[in-house]
Design an enzyme around this catalytic site. Structure first.
Site, PDB file in Angstrom:
ATOM      1  N   THR B 192       0.857  -1.169   0.000  1.00  0.00           N
ATOM      2  CA  THR B 192       0.000   0.000   0.000  1.00  0.00           C
ATOM      3  C   THR B 192       0.901   1.229   0.000  1.00  0.00           C
ATOM      4  O   THR B 192       1.896   1.271   0.720  1.00  0.00           O
ATOM      5  CB  THR B 192      -0.977  -0.037   1.197  1.00  0.00           C
ATOM      6  OG1 THR B 192      -1.606   1.225   1.316  1.00  0.00           O
ATOM      7  CG2 THR B 192      -0.266  -0.356   2.506  1.00  0.00           C
ATOM      8  N   GLU B 339      -5.022  -2.487   5.057  1.00  0.00           N
ATOM      9  CA  GLU B 339      -4.590  -3.113   6.308  1.00  0.00           C
ATOM     10  C   GLU B 339      -5.667  -3.994   6.930  1.00  0.00           C
ATOM     11  O   GLU B 339      -5.385  -4.749   7.861  1.00  0.00           O
ATOM     12  CB  GLU B 339      -4.211  -2.011   7.331  1.00  0.00           C
ATOM     13  CG  GLU B 339      -2.916  -1.272   7.027  1.00  0.00           C
ATOM     14  CD  GLU B 339      -3.072  -0.138   6.003  1.00  0.00           C
ATOM     15  OE1 GLU B 339      -4.155  -0.033   5.379  1.00  0.00           O
ATOM     16  OE2 GLU B 339      -2.123   0.642   5.836  1.00  0.00           O
ATOM     17  N   LYS B 449      -8.778  22.241   9.923  1.00  0.00           N
ATOM     18  CA  LYS B 449      -9.115  22.862  11.205  1.00  0.00           C
ATOM     19  C   LYS B 449      -9.329  24.351  11.020  1.00  0.00           C
ATOM     20  O   LYS B 449      -8.387  25.123  10.941  1.00  0.00           O
ATOM     21  CB  LYS B 449      -8.027  22.570  12.251  1.00  0.00           C
ATOM     22  CG  LYS B 449      -8.230  21.194  12.882  1.00  0.00           C
ATOM     23  CD  LYS B 449      -6.941  20.552  13.324  1.00  0.00           C
ATOM     24  CE  LYS B 449      -7.150  19.054  13.533  1.00  0.00           C
ATOM     25  NZ  LYS B 449      -5.946  18.262  13.287  1.00  0.00           N
ATOM     26  N   TRP B 454     -13.362  21.270  13.455  1.00  0.00           N
ATOM     27  CA  TRP B 454     -12.926  20.304  12.451  1.00  0.00           C
ATOM     28  C   TRP B 454     -13.900  20.364  11.286  1.00  0.00           C
ATOM     29  O   TRP B 454     -15.098  20.156  11.445  1.00  0.00           O
ATOM     30  CB  TRP B 454     -12.908  18.879  13.026  1.00  0.00           C
ATOM     31  CG  TRP B 454     -11.653  18.578  13.813  1.00  0.00           C
ATOM     32  CD1 TRP B 454     -10.747  19.483  14.284  1.00  0.00           C
ATOM     33  CD2 TRP B 454     -11.182  17.293  14.201  1.00  0.00           C
ATOM     34  NE1 TRP B 454      -9.741  18.850  14.944  1.00  0.00           N
ATOM     35  CE2 TRP B 454      -9.971  17.490  14.915  1.00  0.00           C
ATOM     36  CE3 TRP B 454     -11.641  15.991  14.036  1.00  0.00           C
ATOM     37  CZ2 TRP B 454      -9.229  16.440  15.454  1.00  0.00           C
ATOM     38  CZ3 TRP B 454     -10.905  14.940  14.572  1.00  0.00           C
ATOM     39  CH2 TRP B 454      -9.708  15.161  15.272  1.00  0.00           C
TER      40      TRP B 454
END
Lengths: 557, 557
Positions: B192, B339, B449, B454
């Protein structure tokens, strides 16, 4: 096992063990509003169920249950039993499901052998416990279960008991963080009665119960062998929960958060009422129970067409399969043992078998099913050599897989006998077709050797089941000077057939099949005796040992 | 882990390890007549498939492949690739699926790092191999794959190659008794590419692939999250098989012996033809591919209503979801990482969500799905503390389960970083609702941010996707003196909208949603730049790293 390269693991990496708590966690994930019912007495959703499971764990913890301790349960098929299925293993303890049909002496043996520490018991079984209580060597605490609490009746808790289940649950916290532990942790145990010696304790790990559930979900929901999907299906066991985890289906239904109905003590009228009112679509039971439901007044008027029933425990006869199919009930057959958690096989109709007529389907549906996912079955001869899976060669069914008991508890010799040559020996003689249908011929000890040929007592019973007027039959072999062994039959007639059907008319009926070449002439029993009842074992199977011993005089007279 | 009592095992007892060969064995059990197709070039049933898998294993054995050796594959989505999925792991070797979209330098790195011994390569990728061949340090044998053999054309096998796949298979025995071995045996590996440093090698064991398949069958066939049953369903991947095992679905489809269609190199017309002629019902792909199929000439006339498509890799936008649903295509969204093998979540509509209108369903279907069976997800803050799953609090998604890579190969520091505090860190910021829906906000490194809040770049891209005339967009944060960071957008217009849609009209369209209170005013990008193309990674995702670096001047100019 050959040597290979294993995956490396960094120090902080985690891999989830296969635990029963992971199945339980699923029940809250998507559809926690679905319900679990007990008779017409109690219903709750999965949120409440999960709270109660944790309350039970806290209650047991408070009573001193530690990881590795054994908790015995005596109950009818209930939501409480389902709570025990999860709470006890998830806290690291061992659930001992007591076969309430055993004799007090057998129950005493099992409880002392299993070293039960705490007992949860329905008041209906108190006489059983009373009979043995003074001889129990390990039991410290007893919790009473009663249905009266759901009917606002007073419950009488005997002296020395901890208290009553529902009242105790109410006082316990519903928070319990079930711990992680080794997936080979002992989760359940129960006893199987053989033909000789003491009952034998089989046992299953969390991993084995998890994998058995994976086998079931793959087979019945994935392949749709017996289509089951929680959006539309409703599950009701009619096999006791003490009987091999009710064949593993309660774990499956809970994992899928399907609606579940627990019928308690089996009463045909109530079962029929629950079936129709709660829209039950999937059950499993022994043939006797299906016969009971079909013959129940009201069954003829009820719409039973959404009902799928898996028959196990004893063979599904063609007569019963046909009667059920004609009522619109989809019948399937499964096969397994106490030692195998239990599912080894289940009916699976292929693309080209699904559209057959009822008569043609009966042929397939009365077989012992096709080999279940992830199960490896092998026919072996007396020397442990493989017998071909050609559909006619007979051999002993031996098995490997992910959910077989790894021995009998504290029975080293019988454990090795069970697993001799690395295959678990089922003690059943069968043929396997090239497309993986299992056709059980007999128990190894029940197969009849006549004139050098193996004669299947089950096959003869199956032919007898199709003779008009016969309700039930049992065939056993007795020594014969000329042929080595010969089959003899006990037959119970349906009401109204007494006097009309005799040993001679039955033989004549069988002879027709000999003439057409459907059966060999040596399949016709030497003697057929009409009786009013046939001895059964505690789980409702024909007790051939008893038949051979006690009935010997009757049959050979 | 707490200490518990483990089940005893008698010496001869066996418990089956969880191996890929057990999934393969299922493919022959019930419906071996079903077919596996490759484009319009090749078709076979599962009997032939199983023979070919064993022929391939014998071929590799003859070429010196031993347990623990790595075999690399370069191919389009084909039946051959599926054969490699089984033959290589089942013989105890490791399958390395090469991402053919990487640069030659990256491929060289991966092949040397993985220590590939044998290479199976489609002739279309020979230039890639040629570019690096002289620097490969471990490769001993190369086998050529070509589609020409199915068209009776001559295949030109380069000097030094072992030979051509089909011809070699023909000469190999179709008998191979795949051995038992430890279930933690290394089965697959692939790389990856992150935003920094070399590609990272992830790896999966037999047990992990087995359990991932169990998670899928439980979710899509058991719960029917995305109903899939081999009796009626036909599977066609449109995600490369090198991309996280094509999300694990080929193993599932093979285990269930479903009909499978492999489309080879993606050509929209052929995909549409296969979809309709072979009656494909289940696919998965990135949004770009679905857009391509929908926009293909002929799509409007085709009946795509039996088609279920799972979207992953990038977020499913509301615009695309609605367009697909209006064509009758059932779209679902999945989420996972290289993963994680990969499935962590998938759309699952509850009893009360299934009957909603298309517009209402879009809201649910464009979320990242609900947490998959047996997966444990936890939101964590920067200190590793749990963040509530309340549907609005944001945290990093961390995960545990039975199918997560246990590290990056030969990268101890990055492995520990991935698994810090015992949870695998996905690098994604999300909210989780109390009923287990995942709403991805951003990559941890992409979240913006602004003014202490956020701001999710994905959320802004989603709103942009619903503005008329916008084909695609990418939002990144850049430093801002007043607010800390502010969002900026790149936008690609649909054909015919050039000149009609401008940065100002887009801002006006977004302002409407600010006025109605649907979004906060700080979600409107400071700058919107219309471009003809947006940089993508090798697997087709927005390459925000490249956008931030290379496009900086363009955006901030």
């Amino acid at each position: 096992m050959i040597a290979t390269k294993l995956i490396p693991r960094t120090a902080s990496a985690q891999e989830q063990p296969l635990l029963v708590k992971t199945l339980l966690a699923q029940s809250l994930k998507y559809e926690p509003h679905r319900e679990i019912l007990y008779r017409d007495l109690f219903r709750m959703n999965y949120v409440t169920f999960n709270q109660r499971v944790r309350q039970l764990a806290n209650l047991l913890l408070a009573e001193g249950v530690k990881p590795g301790d054994t908790v015995a349960v005596f109950d009818w098929d209930s939501h409480r039993y389902l709570e025990c299925f999860f709470a006890i293993p998830c806290m690291g303890a061992i659930l001992h499901t007591i076969n309430v049909r055993l004799s007090p002496a057998q129950i005493l043996y099992c409880m002392n052998h299993a070293e039960d520490k705490v007992v949860i018991i329905h008041e209906d079984f108190l006489p059983l416990l009373e009979a043995v209580k003074s001889q129990l060597t390990t039991v410290e605490k007893i919790i009473l279960v009663s249905d009266k609490v759901y009917q606002n009746q007073e419950v009488n808790v005997p002296d020395g008991f901890v208290g009553e289940y529902e009242s105790l649950l109410k006082t316990a916290s519903d928070q319990y963080n079930f711990p992680d532990f080794d997936e080979n942790t002992w989760a359940t145990t129960f006893y199987t009665t053989g033909t000789t010696g003491n009952p034998k304790g089989v046992y299953f790990s969390h991993r084995q119960l998890f994998m058995h559930t994976m086998g079931l979900v793959t087979y019945i929901s994935g392949y749709e062998a017996v289509p089951f999907h929680p959006t539309n299906d409703v599950y009701m066991p009619i096999t006791p929960l003490f009987h091999v985890h009710a064949w593993g289906f309660p774990l499956l239904a809970t994992m899928l958060s399907a609606k579940q109905v627990y019928p308690g003590r089996y009463e045909p009228d109530l079962i029929l009422k629950l079936l129709t009112e709660e829209k039950v679509t999937l059950s499993h039971c022994v043939p006797t129970i299906l016969t009971m439901v079909i013959n129940c007044p009201g069954a003829k008027q009820a719409d039973l067409s959404p009902w799928k029933v898996i028959i196990g425990g004893s063979a599904l006869t063609k007569g019963l399969a046909k009667a059920a199919l004609e009522l619109g009930i989809q019948v399937y057959a499964g096969y397994g043992l106490s030692e195998t958690a239990p599912v080894l096989s289940l009916t699976y109709l292929s693309d080209n078998e699904r559209d057959l007529s009822i008569d043609e389907q009966v042929e397939f549906r009365t077989r012992a099913g096709r080999i279940a996912p992830f199960v490896d079955l092998q026919l072996q001869d007396d020397d442990g050599q493989p017998v071909p899976h050609d559909g006619h060669s007979l051999g002993e069914l031996t098995v490997r897989g992910s959910w077989m008991t790894q021995g009998y508890y504290k029975e080293p010799e019988r454990s090795e006998e069970l697993w001799r040559n690395g295959w678990m020996h089922t003690g059943d003689v069968a043929a396997i077709t090239p497309d993986n249908w299992i056709i059980i011929a007999d128990r190894t000890k029940d197969v009849i050797k006549s004139g050098g040929e193996w004669v299947s007592s089950l096959a003869i019973e199956n032919w007898l089941s199709q003779v008009e007027g016969i309700a039930e039959s049992a065939v056993v072999g007795f020594p014969d000077e000329k042929w080595g062994e010969r089959p003899h039959a006990l037959v119970v007639l349906k009401p109204d057939y007494a006097g009309k059907v005799t040993a001679e008319t039955i033989k004549t009926a069988l002879q027709v099949h000999v003439t057409t070449g459907e059966i060999n002439k040596w399949y016709v029993p030497d003697r057929i005796v009409i009786v009013t009842e046939i001895p059964k074992t505690s789980v409702g199977k024909l007790d051939k040992k008893k038949i051979r011993s006690e009935m010997k005089s009757l049959i050979l007279s």
